[in-house]
Scaffold this active site. Structure first.
Site, PDB file in Angstrom:
ATOM      1  CB  SER A 172      -0.893   0.004   1.246  1.00  0.00           C
ATOM      2  OG  SER A 172      -1.552   1.244   1.413  1.00  0.00           O
ATOM      3  CE1 TYR A 185      -4.148  -2.003   5.190  1.00  0.00           C
ATOM      4  CE2 TYR A 185      -3.174   0.070   4.474  1.00  0.00           C
ATOM      5  CZ  TYR A 185      -3.744  -1.152   4.167  1.00  0.00           C
ATOM      6  OH  TYR A 185      -3.907  -1.523   2.857  1.00  0.00           O
TER       7      TYR A 185
END
Length: 304
Positions: A172, A185
Site C-alpha cells: 500500500s 495498517y
C-alpha cells in the site's frame, strides 16, 4: 585517484539506472507468458483478489484461490470456471501459521508447486492508535505482514530449487507514508514492503535471478475494504478503481516490474519524501489531506 574513479563510476551507474527506471515507466519491457503457471492468490474472494484471479485465468494460468470467506471464494471460482479456467479453492486463515502450512501442503499434493504467489489478503481497522483494541493491532500485523512470512516459507523453496517463480506483495502507499488513523495498517504495510525488498536481496545474493519479486503500493481503492475513505486532491491522488489497479498489477507482473506505485504521482512523492524539510513535508501533508483520509471510513466489519 582510485577513490575519485570509483566515485565517478558510482555516480555514472546511479544516473544510468535512474534513467533506465524512468524510461521503463513509459516504455515497458516485453510481457512474459504465464500459460500453465500455478498462481496462488490470497484474499481471492473479493475485490482486487477476485479481479486478479479472473485476469490470470484468462491468460491461461491455473488458479489456486485462498480466502477465509468461503462463499466469496466459491463465487470467484465460479466466475473463473465459466471461462474454462482450471481452479482449486481452499479455505485458509492466513493469519494462522500452522493453517497456512497445512493448506500449503495440501496444495502441493493436489495441484503442484506454486510458481506465482500473490500475497493479497489484508485488513484495515481505521482507528487511532489509542482507540484500536490490542486484538485488532495484532490481527493487522498477522494478516498484512506475518502471513507473507508463512506463505513464502511454504512455497519459496520450490521456486528457489527451480530458479523460477514470482513473489508478489500487495502492499500500500501506506507502506511508504504514515497516515492518520492507520498506525497499525501503516506498520504492517511498511513491514510487507521491507520484507519483500529483503527477500529480493536474498535471491540476488543466491544468484536466483529466475525468481522475481513485485511490490505493489496503491493509494486507496473503491472497494469494501476502504469504504468511506476520501481524498482532498482527487486529480493528483484519486481514489483508485479496483479494475485499474488489477490491470496495472497484472501488467507489472508480466513485465517483472520490481515495484509498482499507483497512481503515478506516487513516484514523485516517494522521490522527494527524504529530501524535503519537515516544514515542507507538513505543508504537503496538510495540502493533500493526510489527516482527513479516514474521517468517514467505514470499511468492513471487524471483530475485536
Amino acid at each position: 585517484m582510485n577513490f575519485f574513479l570509483e566515485t565517478l563510476r558510482f555516480i555514472g551507474l546511479l544516473v544510468y539506472f535512474t534513467l533506465e527506471a524512468f524510461v521503463l515507466l513509459f516504455i515497458p519491457a516485453r510481457k512474459k507468458n504465464v500459460t500453465g503457471e500455478i498462481v496462488l492468490i490470497t484474499g481471492a474472494g473479493s475485490g482486487v483478489g477476485r479481479l486478479l484471479a479472473l485476469k490470470f485465468g484468462q491468460l491461461g494460468a491455473t488458479l489456486v484461490l485462498w480466502d477465509i470467506n468461503v462463499e466469496g471464494n466459491k463465487e470467484t471460482a465460479r466466475l473463473a470456471r465459466e471461462n474454462g479456467v482450471r481452479v482449486h479453492v481452499y479455505t485458509c486463515d492466513c493469519s494462522k501459521r500452522q493453517e497456512v502450512y497445512q493448506v500449503a501442503d495440501q496444495v502441493k499434493r493436489e495441484v503442484g508447486d506454486v510458481s506465482i504467489l500473490i500475497n493479497n489478503a489484508g485488513i484495515v481497522t481505521g482507528k487511532t492508535f489509542l482507540d484500536c483494541p490490542d486484538s485488532l493491532i495484532e490481527k493487522s500485523m498477522e494478516v498484512n505482514a506475518m502471513a507473507h512470512f508463512w506463505t513464502l516459507k511454504a512455497f519459496l523453496p520450490a521456486m528457489v530449487a527451480a530458479n523460477h517463480g514470482h513473489l508478489v506483495t500487495i502492499a500500500s502507499s501506506a507502506g511508504l507514508f504514515g497516515v492518520n488513523k492507520m498506525a497499525d495498517y501503516c506498520a504492517s504495510k511498511f513491514a510487507a514492503v521491507g520484507f519483500c525488498e529483503a527477500i529480493r536481496m536474498e535471491l540476488l545474493a543466491l544468484g536466483k535471478t529466475g525468481v522475481k519479486t513485485t511490490t505493489v503500493c496503491p493509494f486507496f481503492m473503491s472497494t469494501g475494504m476502504f469504504e468511506g475513505c476520501q481524498t482532498k486532491r482527487p486529480r493528483l491522488l484519486p481514489i483508485l478503481k479496483p479494475e485499474y489497479v488489477a490491470d496495472k498489477i497484472v501488467s507489472g507482473i508480466l513485465r517483472n516490474q520490481a515495484i509498482i506505485f499507483l497512481p503515478r504521482s506516487m513516484y514523485f512523492f516517494v522521490t522527494f519524501k527524504y529530501v524535503i524539510s519537515e516544514n515542507v513535508a507538513s505543508t504537503l501533508v496538510d495540502y493533500f489531506g493526510n489527516h482527513s483520509f479516514m474521517d468517514k471510513f467505514q470499511g468492513r466489519a471487524k471483530k475485536d
